[in-house]
Design a protein around this motif. Structure first.
Motif, PDB file in Angstrom:
ATOM      1  N   MET A  50       0.835  -1.192   0.000  1.00  0.00           N
ATOM      2  CA  MET A  50       0.000   0.000   0.000  1.00  0.00           C
ATOM      3  C   MET A  50       0.874   1.248   0.000  1.00  0.00           C
ATOM      4  O   MET A  50       1.720   1.405   0.881  1.00  0.00           O
ATOM      5  CB  MET A  50      -0.908  -0.009   1.242  1.00  0.00           C
ATOM      6  CG  MET A  50      -1.885   1.152   1.273  1.00  0.00           C
ATOM      7  SD  MET A  50      -2.972   1.077   2.712  1.00  0.00           S
ATOM      8  CE  MET A  50      -4.134  -0.186   2.222  1.00  0.00           C
ATOM      9  N   ASP A  51       0.671   2.089  -0.975  1.00  0.00           N
ATOM     10  CA  ASP A  51       1.387   3.363  -0.981  1.00  0.00           C
ATOM     11  C   ASP A  51       0.512   4.422  -0.299  1.00  0.00           C
ATOM     12  O   ASP A  51      -0.577   4.121   0.199  1.00  0.00           O
ATOM     13  CB  ASP A  51       1.772   3.775  -2.403  1.00  0.00           C
ATOM     14  CG  ASP A  51       0.550   3.917  -3.316  1.00  0.00           C
ATOM     15  OD1 ASP A  51      -0.589   3.908  -2.806  1.00  0.00           O
ATOM     16  OD2 ASP A  51       0.741   4.032  -4.535  1.00  0.00           O
ATOM     17  N   LYS A  52       1.002   5.653  -0.287  1.00  0.00           N
ATOM     18  CA  LYS A  52       0.278   6.703   0.452  1.00  0.00           C
ATOM     19  C   LYS A  52      -1.103   6.961  -0.150  1.00  0.00           C
ATOM     20  O   LYS A  52      -2.075   7.173   0.589  1.00  0.00           O
ATOM     21  CB  LYS A  52       1.100   7.996   0.452  1.00  0.00           C
ATOM     22  CG  LYS A  52       2.341   7.877   1.315  1.00  0.00           C
ATOM     23  CD  LYS A  52       3.248   9.071   1.140  1.00  0.00           C
ATOM     24  CE  LYS A  52       4.580   8.805   1.815  1.00  0.00           C
ATOM     25  NZ  LYS A  52       5.576   9.811   1.495  1.00  0.00           N
ATOM     26  N   LEU A  57      -7.043   6.247   0.288  1.00  0.00           N
ATOM     27  CA  LEU A  57      -8.292   5.640  -0.176  1.00  0.00           C
ATOM     28  C   LEU A  57      -8.875   4.700   0.889  1.00  0.00           C
ATOM     29  O   LEU A  57     -10.091   4.681   1.125  1.00  0.00           O
ATOM     30  CB  LEU A  57      -8.053   4.853  -1.471  1.00  0.00           C
ATOM     31  CG  LEU A  57      -7.875   5.683  -2.738  1.00  0.00           C
ATOM     32  CD1 LEU A  57      -7.484   4.784  -3.906  1.00  0.00           C
ATOM     33  CD2 LEU A  57      -9.170   6.437  -3.081  1.00  0.00           C
ATOM     34  N   ALA A  58      -7.995   3.942   1.526  1.00  0.00           N
ATOM     35  CA  ALA A  58      -8.448   3.023   2.582  1.00  0.00           C
ATOM     36  C   ALA A  58      -9.082   3.806   3.732  1.00  0.00           C
ATOM     37  O   ALA A  58     -10.101   3.381   4.308  1.00  0.00           O
ATOM     38  CB  ALA A  58      -7.276   2.196   3.094  1.00  0.00           C
ATOM     39  N   MET A  59      -8.499   4.952   4.057  1.00  0.00           N
ATOM     40  CA  MET A  59      -9.066   5.777   5.130  1.00  0.00           C
ATOM     41  C   MET A  59     -10.441   6.307   4.743  1.00  0.00           C
ATOM     42  O   MET A  59     -11.361   6.324   5.557  1.00  0.00           O
ATOM     43  CB  MET A  59      -8.136   6.959   5.450  1.00  0.00           C
ATOM     44  CG  MET A  59      -6.911   6.585   6.239  1.00  0.00           C
ATOM     45  SD  MET A  59      -6.118   8.037   6.953  1.00  0.00           S
ATOM     46  CE  MET A  59      -5.820   9.032   5.524  1.00  0.00           C
ATOM     47  N   PHE A  62     -12.863   3.633   5.070  1.00  0.00           N
ATOM     48  CA  PHE A  62     -13.035   3.346   6.493  1.00  0.00           C
ATOM     49  C   PHE A  62     -14.004   4.330   7.157  1.00  0.00           C
ATOM     50  O   PHE A  62     -14.881   3.945   7.931  1.00  0.00           O
ATOM     51  CB  PHE A  62     -11.651   3.395   7.159  1.00  0.00           C
ATOM     52  CG  PHE A  62     -11.656   3.435   8.660  1.00  0.00           C
ATOM     53  CD1 PHE A  62     -12.200   2.405   9.411  1.00  0.00           C
ATOM     54  CD2 PHE A  62     -11.075   4.509   9.337  1.00  0.00           C
ATOM     55  CE1 PHE A  62     -12.195   2.448  10.797  1.00  0.00           C
ATOM     56  CE2 PHE A  62     -11.060   4.555  10.720  1.00  0.00           C
ATOM     57  CZ  PHE A  62     -11.627   3.521  11.446  1.00  0.00           C
ATOM     58  N   VAL A  63     -13.870   5.611   6.826  1.00  0.00           N
ATOM     59  CA  VAL A  63     -14.701   6.613   7.507  1.00  0.00           C
ATOM     60  C   VAL A  63     -16.101   6.753   6.887  1.00  0.00           C
ATOM     61  O   VAL A  63     -16.985   7.350   7.492  1.00  0.00           O
ATOM     62  CB  VAL A  63     -14.039   8.028   7.509  1.00  0.00           C
ATOM     63  CG1 VAL A  63     -12.686   7.976   8.189  1.00  0.00           C
ATOM     64  CG2 VAL A  63     -13.920   8.609   6.109  1.00  0.00           C
ATOM     65  N   SER A  64     -16.292   6.195   5.703  1.00  0.00           N
ATOM     66  CA  SER A  64     -17.520   6.478   4.950  1.00  0.00           C
ATOM     67  C   SER A  64     -18.795   6.102   5.707  1.00  0.00           C
ATOM     68  O   SER A  64     -19.825   6.742   5.514  1.00  0.00           O
ATOM     69  CB  SER A  64     -17.480   5.784   3.586  1.00  0.00           C
ATOM     70  OG  SER A  64     -17.438   4.379   3.753  1.00  0.00           O
ATOM     71  N   VAL A  70     -12.077  12.030   7.618  1.00  0.00           N
ATOM     72  CA  VAL A  70     -10.688  12.461   7.529  1.00  0.00           C
ATOM     73  C   VAL A  70     -10.682  13.984   7.631  1.00  0.00           C
ATOM     74  O   VAL A  70     -11.553  14.660   7.075  1.00  0.00           O
ATOM     75  CB  VAL A  70     -10.051  12.003   6.196  1.00  0.00           C
ATOM     76  CG1 VAL A  70      -8.625  12.533   6.063  1.00  0.00           C
ATOM     77  CG2 VAL A  70     -10.057  10.475   6.098  1.00  0.00           C
ATOM     78  N   ASN A  71      -9.742  14.520   8.365  1.00  0.00           N
ATOM     79  CA  ASN A  71      -9.650  15.967   8.567  1.00  0.00           C
ATOM     80  C   ASN A  71      -9.643  16.700   7.216  1.00  0.00           C
ATOM     81  O   ASN A  71      -8.860  16.344   6.329  1.00  0.00           O
ATOM     82  CB  ASN A  71      -8.359  16.283   9.341  1.00  0.00           C
ATOM     83  CG  ASN A  71      -8.355  17.675   9.915  1.00  0.00           C
ATOM     84  OD1 ASN A  71      -8.841  18.609   9.290  1.00  0.00           O
ATOM     85  ND2 ASN A  71      -7.813  17.812  11.112  1.00  0.00           N
TER      86      ASN A  71
END
Lengths: 141, 102
Positions: A50-52, A57-59, A62-64, A70-71
């Motif tokens: 996993m790159d940045k 995208l994973a974050m 995750f938050v969806s 995400v801030n």
């Protein structure tokens, strides 16, 4: 005590007290067998990288469906992701850049991003709550 | 361990542990610099994620820092070695200056 489990159908890896009744990847029932940490690591390393951008995208995924996001401060997020990846490169895991690891592996799992910040005083019961580093913030109502 | 750390770092009286990629630490730096100019009090700034010696020093303060920082070694952590008075996290300028002048 948490253990590693591997789905014998699709090699999905699970870390927990007990295995999932149904594999979330291939939907097979009762498919998990306990394996060693070394085996779980080998299987995981072979399958994932996993790159940045991927982490970002994973974050978002995750938050969806959560009460936090995400801030929106992109500069802050960029800096934090830089630190998270620096820490993974130097210390093995995506440790929070705003908390130092103790060198106790089990204890330090608590600061791997995303951490369980919903229990922290900076987030819990706060309308403008955020995780300690500020990567995740409570969604505005 | 804490006493030993103090002896090893005798010159250090006010120290700020910070992380290079920590936004709170980054935000505090201009305030620290302003405070240093106004008061003449200079903080010993120790980056802890890229300097293992500094990280070990911060770990030697664990009991003091964790007590005021949610049980963890959070940065920025700004502490006076003599009084063990500690600021955990980002604070406003006046609070920083008041802490420094104690």
């Amino acid at each position: 005590m948490k253990k590693y489990w591997r789905c014998f159908i699709c090699n999905d890896i699970h870390y927990g007290v007990r295995p999932p009744e149904v594999c979330p990847t291939c939907r097979a029932a009762d498919a998990y067998i306990e394996v060693t940490a070394a085996e779980a690591a080998q299987v995981s390393l072979a399958k994932t990288s996993m790159d940045k951008a991927g982490f970002r995208l994973a974050m978002e995924e995750f938050v969806s469906k959560n009460e936090f996001q995400v801030n929106p401060d992109r500069g802050k997020v960029e800096m934090l992701i830089e630190g998270i990846f620096e820490n993974e490169k130097s210390h093995g895991l995506k440790y929070c850049p705003c908390r130092l690891r103790t060198k106790d592996f089990e204890e330090d799992l608590k600061i791997v991003c995303p951490c369980n910040f919903i229990m922290h005083e900076t987030y819990k019961d706060k309308e403008d709550g955020e995780c300690w580093c500020g990567l995740f913030v409570r969604r505005k109502k | 361990m804490l006493v030993r750390a103090f002896r090893e770092e005798e010159k250090m009286s006010k120290v700020m542990f910070h992380g290079r990629e920590c936004p709170h630490c980054r935000a505090m730096m201009p305030l620290v610099e302003k405070m240093e100019k106004e008061t003449g009090i200079v903080l010993d700034k120790r980056e802890v994620w890229h300097e293992e010696k500094n990280a070990d020093l911060m770990r030697s303060y664990k009991s003091v820092i964790a007590a005021k920082c949610g049980g963890q070694l959070r940065v920025p952590a700004t502490t006076a070695t003599e009084t063990q008075d500690l600021i955990c996290g980002e604070v406003e300028y006046e609070k920083l200056k008041e802490w420094a002048l104690k």
